[in-house]
Write a protein that holds these residues in place. Structure first.
Motif, mmCIF file in Angstrom:
data_model
loop_
_atom_site.group_PDB
_atom_site.id
_atom_site.type_symbol
_atom_site.label_atom_id
_atom_site.label_comp_id
_atom_site.label_asym_id
_atom_site.label_seq_id
_atom_site.Cartn_x
_atom_site.Cartn_y
_atom_site.Cartn_z
ATOM 1 N N ALA A 94 0.132 7.811 -0.400
ATOM 2 C CA ALA A 94 -1.134 7.676 0.312
ATOM 3 C C ALA A 94 -2.035 8.873 0.044
ATOM 4 C CB ALA A 94 -0.888 7.532 1.812
ATOM 5 N N ARG B 27 -0.672 2.038 13.824
ATOM 6 C CA ARG B 27 -1.617 0.951 14.072
ATOM 7 C C ARG B 27 -3.025 1.510 14.207
ATOM 8 N NH1 ARG B 27 0.641 -3.882 15.479
ATOM 9 N NH2 ARG B 27 2.886 -3.872 15.902
ATOM 10 N N ALA C 129 0.689 -0.369 9.695
ATOM 11 C CA ALA C 129 1.347 0.193 8.515
ATOM 12 C C ALA C 129 2.824 0.406 8.792
ATOM 13 C CB ALA C 129 0.696 1.522 8.131
ATOM 14 N N HIS C 130 3.662 0.096 7.798
ATOM 15 C CA HIS C 130 5.113 0.251 7.945
ATOM 16 C C HIS C 130 5.672 0.997 6.736
ATOM 17 C CE1 HIS C 130 9.242 -0.543 9.039
ATOM 18 N NE2 HIS C 130 9.458 -1.156 7.886
ATOM 19 N N ASN D 108 4.190 5.332 9.911
ATOM 20 C CA ASN D 108 4.076 4.043 10.583
ATOM 21 C C ASN D 108 2.935 4.164 11.595
ATOM 22 O OD1 ASN D 108 6.666 2.579 9.664
ATOM 23 N ND2 ASN D 108 7.428 4.535 10.408
ATOM 24 N N VAL E 133 4.808 3.645 5.009
ATOM 25 C CA VAL E 133 3.884 4.016 3.936
ATOM 26 C C VAL E 133 4.208 5.436 3.474
ATOM 27 C CG1 VAL E 133 1.465 4.541 3.406
ATOM 28 C CG2 VAL E 133 2.050 2.491 4.712
ATOM 29 N N GLU F 295 4.241 -1.243 3.416
ATOM 30 C CA GLU F 295 3.599 -2.520 3.731
ATOM 31 C C GLU F 295 2.535 -2.320 4.804
ATOM 32 O OE1 GLU F 295 6.310 -5.572 4.821
ATOM 33 O OE2 GLU F 295 7.100 -5.802 2.788
ATOM 34 N N VAL F 296 1.435 -3.035 4.630
ATOM 35 C CA VAL F 296 0.330 -3.001 5.589
ATOM 36 C C VAL F 296 -0.077 -4.434 5.896
ATOM 37 C CG1 VAL F 296 -2.088 -2.368 5.950
ATOM 38 C CG2 VAL F 296 -0.524 -0.737 4.886
ATOM 39 N N VAL G 48 0.853 -1.190 0.000
ATOM 40 C CA VAL G 48 0.000 0.000 0.000
ATOM 41 C C VAL G 48 0.886 1.237 0.000
ATOM 42 C CG1 VAL G 48 -1.798 1.284 1.219
ATOM 43 C CG2 VAL G 48 -1.793 -1.215 1.305
#
Length: 277
Positions: free
Chosen positions: A169, A191, A161-162, A189, A164, A143-144, A139
C-alpha cells in the motif's frame, strides 16, 4: 440501433461510478434487438471520463446483457488514472421499478490500485437510486470490498480492507510513511465510510495495523511488532473540515537512536481534535 453522444456534465450530487452506471442504464425499455451508444467524455468539476461505450441486448423479454467499456477515468486531485475498464453483466433483469445485475464482471488494464479482475452486483431504480457492490477487489496483496449507495438526497461509500500489505500500500501511495529505501512490513484491516450531500460530507475511519515493522538502512531507526489502532471522524461543510480522532499503540517496540520505547511497558493513547479551513 446506435446512438452517439458528445460531452456530458454530471450532476454534482452523484459520485462518478453512479453517474456512469446511470448513463449505461438510461433506457427503461431496451429494444429486443439491442442498443448501443457511446459518450466521448463525461466531465465533472475535478474529474473526467473519456471513451465510454455501452451495448445492451435482449434474447428474450425481461432478460438483458450489458457491456460497458471506458477508455480512461481521471480521478480528482492526485488520485491517478484508470484505463481499459470493462464492466459486463449477463443477465441484467428487469426488477419491478428498476434493473438488477446479480453477478457481473469487472476488469481494468491499469488503476492506482493495480490491475483488477473482480465480481460486482448492483441495482438501479427509475427514481435514480443506485446500489453497487464489489465484494472482492485485490489491493496491495490483500482484499478490499466496496459498496456504493446513491440517491437524490446524497451518496454513501463503504470500504472494508482485509490483510492489506502495509509495504504494498505504501508503494501505491503518494504519501510516504517512511523513506523509499527503508524496509517495511505488516498488514492492515479496517473500514472507511464516506458520505456526501450537496456541499457537506463526512468520513469515518477505523483502522488497525498489525505486526508493523520498519528499519532504516543504517539501523538508527527501527520498529518491531507494532500494533496501531486509528479511529477518525471527519465532518466537512463548505471549506471547513472538523475532525476528532484517537490513536492507540498498545504493543510493539520503537527505536530512534538513542531513544528506545516499548509500548508493552507503557501503552500510548493520543486524542486529536481540530479544524481545517
Amino acid at each position: 440501433m446506435q446512438l452517439f453522444f458528445g460531452q456530458c456534465r454530471a450532476a454534482r450530487r452523484y459520485p462518478l461510478a453512479a453517474w456512469i452506471i446511470v448513463c449505461a442504464l438510461f433506457s427503461e425499455r431496451a429494444p429486443a434487438l439491442g442498443l448501443a451508444f457511446s459518450v466521448e467524455s463525461i466531465v465533472g468539476d475535478d474529474w473526467r471520463v473519456e471513451g465510454v461505450s455501452v451495448a445492451a441486448g435482449s434474447e428474450r423479454p425481461g432478460r438483458y446483457a450489458l457491456d460497458v467499456s471506458v477508455g480512461t477515468v481521471r480521478l480528482p486531485g492526485e488520485y491517478g488514472t484508470l484505463s481499459g475498464i470493462h464492466l459486463s453483466c449477463d443477465p441484467v433483469r428487469r426488477d419491478g421499478d428498476g434493473w438488477t445485475c446479480p453477478a457481473g464482471r469487472l476488469s481494468s488494464d491499469s488503476s492506482p490500485i493495480g490491475v483488477q479482475e473482480a465480481e460486482w452486483s448492483g441495482r438501479w431504480t427509475h427514481d435514480g437510486r443506485l446500489n453497487l457492490e464489489f465484494p472482492r477487489l485485490r489491493v496491495a496483496n490483500g482484499e478490499v470490498s466496496a459498496t456504493l449507495e446513491s440517491q437524490a438526497a446524497g451518496w454513501t461509500l463503504d470500504i472494508a480492507a482485509h490483510r492489506v500489505s502495509v509495504d504494498a500500500a505504501h508503494r501505491l501511495s503518494e504519501a510516504r510513511i517512511v523513506p523509499a529505501d527503508w524496509t517495511l512490513d505488516g498488514y492492515a484491516n479496517g473500514r472507511l465510510r464516506l458520505q456526501g450531500v450537496e456541499n457537506t460530507g463526512q468520513a469515518d475511519l477505523e483502522l488497525v495495523v498489525d505486526g508493523m515493522a520498519f528499519a532504516s538502512p543504517d539501523g538508527t531507526q527501527a520498529a518491531e511488532d507494532l500494533v496501531l489502532r486509528v479511529d477518525l471522524a471527519t465532518r466537512v461543510q463548505g471549506d471547513q473540515w472538523r475532525f476528532d480522532g484517537n490513536l492507540r499503540w498498545p504493543t510493539g517496540a520503537l527505536y530512534s537512536e538513542p531513544l528506545f520505547v516499548d509500548a508493552g511497558e507503557a501503552p500510548l493513547t493520543i486524542d486529536l481534535t481540530g479544524v481545517f479551513e
